[in-house]
Enzyme design. Sequence first.
Site, short mmCIF file in Angstrom:
data_model
loop_
_atom_site.label_atom_id
_atom_site.label_comp_id
_atom_site.label_asym_id
_atom_site.label_seq_id
_atom_site.Cartn_x
_atom_site.Cartn_y
_atom_site.Cartn_z
N GLY A 296 0.85 -1.19 0.00
CA GLY A 296 0.00 0.00 0.00
C GLY A 296 0.89 1.24 0.00
O GLY A 296 1.10 1.90 -1.03
N CYS A 366 -10.22 22.59 15.93
CA CYS A 366 -10.23 22.94 17.35
C CYS A 366 -9.67 21.80 18.20
O CYS A 366 -10.40 21.16 18.95
CB CYS A 366 -11.65 23.30 17.76
SG CYS A 366 -12.20 24.73 16.84
N1 LLP Z 1 -2.54 -6.13 3.32
C1 LLP Z 1 -3.34 -6.10 4.39
C2 LLP Z 1 -4.18 -7.27 4.68
C3 LLP Z 1 -3.37 -4.96 5.21
O1 LLP Z 1 -4.16 -4.93 6.28
C4 LLP Z 1 -2.56 -3.85 4.88
C5 LLP Z 1 -2.55 -2.67 5.71
C6 LLP Z 1 -1.76 -3.91 3.73
C7 LLP Z 1 -1.76 -5.08 2.97
C8 LLP Z 1 -0.88 -2.78 3.26
O2 LLP Z 1 0.11 -2.42 4.16
P1 LLP Z 1 1.22 -1.35 3.70
O3 LLP Z 1 2.01 -1.96 2.57
O4 LLP Z 1 0.52 -0.14 3.28
O5 LLP Z 1 2.06 -1.14 4.92
N2 LLP Z 1 -3.19 3.56 8.55
C9 LLP Z 1 -1.84 3.11 8.76
C10 LLP Z 1 -1.52 1.90 7.96
C11 LLP Z 1 -2.49 0.77 8.26
C12 LLP Z 1 -2.19 -0.43 7.44
C13 LLP Z 1 -3.15 -1.54 7.76
N3 LLP Z 1 -3.06 -2.64 6.88
C14 LLP Z 1 -0.85 4.25 8.49
O6 LLP Z 1 -1.28 5.33 8.10
O7 LLP Z 1 0.35 4.09 8.68
#
Ligand code: LLP
Length: 414
Positions: A296, A366
């Site tokens: 992601g 706020c």
């Molecule tokens: N696959 C699954 C099943 C996931 O739950 C996630 C992210 C990904 C792939 C992708 O992970 P990445 O490659 O983006 O690290 N809101 C948080 C990140 C939460 C990620 C949750 N799961 C932030 O802003 O850092």
Amino acid sequence: MNWWETEFLAVKDNMLWIAGQSAESLAGRYGTPLYVYGKERILERYARLDDVLARHSPLPAHICFAMKANPHRGILRLLQRRGAWIDAVSPCEVETALKAGFPAERILFTGTSVSRADLRRVFAIDGLAVNIDAAEQLDLMSEVRRAEFPAKSIRVFVRWNPGIGRGFNAGIITAGKKSSDGTPVKFGVEDKKVIGVFARARRLGFHPVGLHQHLGSGWVREDFGMVQTAVDRLVRKAREVEKAGFPLEFLDFGGGFGPRYLKNRSVFPLEDYVAYLSAAVAGAGLSVKALAIEPGKYMVGDAGVLLLGVEYVKESYGKIFACVDGGTFNTVPRPAIYLQAHHEIVNASRIDGQAKARITVAGNLCETGDIFGRERSMPLPISGDVLAVLCAGAYCRSMASNFNLREIPREVLI
Ligand code: LLP
């Protein structure tokens, strides 16, 4: 050259240029706050990963974009045309991916705490692979299938919890018994239940095809050892599953690696990781036909910035605030949610300047915590300057809310 400069971001005449256009001109044309995403940067990220996989992986590898990071239609279309797959976590994400042109066969549904209503929506889509996140989820799946899709062959795969997890923050460590702050981890099927879930899924008429794990998000170099251990565990578990009579079509290693958010933060060794997991799979004698990974942050994080306009510069009790025309929750909520989240901020109107000061970039909500960056050293802004919050391509727009009834900014993909 600044550490954050890429083909997407450059400095010209002491001002910030984004994909060949000056930040000030973009701000002038579209208004601020504004998300700007770069096509070329996203394609470069995709191509690099594709290349690393092609060089190391013994099997075809699916790059499943974790669209929760940024479900912008144009970005989805771009990746769709390159042959990417999708990791979708809600029925609405699945349907959005379909609308962007992804065939269902290239979408993995990896929801958690799924409802009967979710299952009705995803089972209706032919060709979609559906994740099992809990042994108990099978009861709901079976109920919905029997009632509404009795004759349908539904491909499923199991997300297991390998007993260890890794992420930059307790809230997003998604495997292990407990997160780093003691929170019980809700994701995945525990080790000893995995074979039973495969067996029951098949008995109930589902077609189990894969094994999946996702450890967490925001890995750095220091996490590599732990990640290697988790790779070994997944491969070992896959062997057990196959020995028990369930040949696997694919192994899914999840996401977790990302861009550099901070100058002094180490970068996760992506190529070493891909080489490691490729070798582990190659030597395991599995019948697996493909690998999957679910990036992601990596894919879009540093391909986006948020532009903010400085309304005024305020001094109070010896501190200097650049008061901007956006709020964190509505734009880049990560620093307000995660203590450890850092987003570099540059003054796009004057990148460098003699009069450096310690500036707190304050949003228009706020909340005292509505701060994009605290006491950052940067040239003293003046009213009308444009500030750029970097690495705003992932989990920013997708996590933004209308708190204080503020609008969520426009997005442009250039
Ligand atoms: N696959 C699954 C099943 C996931 O739950 C996630 C992210 C990904 C792939 C992708 O992970 P990445 O490659 O983006 O690290 N809101 C948080 C990140 C939460 C990620 C949750 N799961 C932030 O802003 O850092």
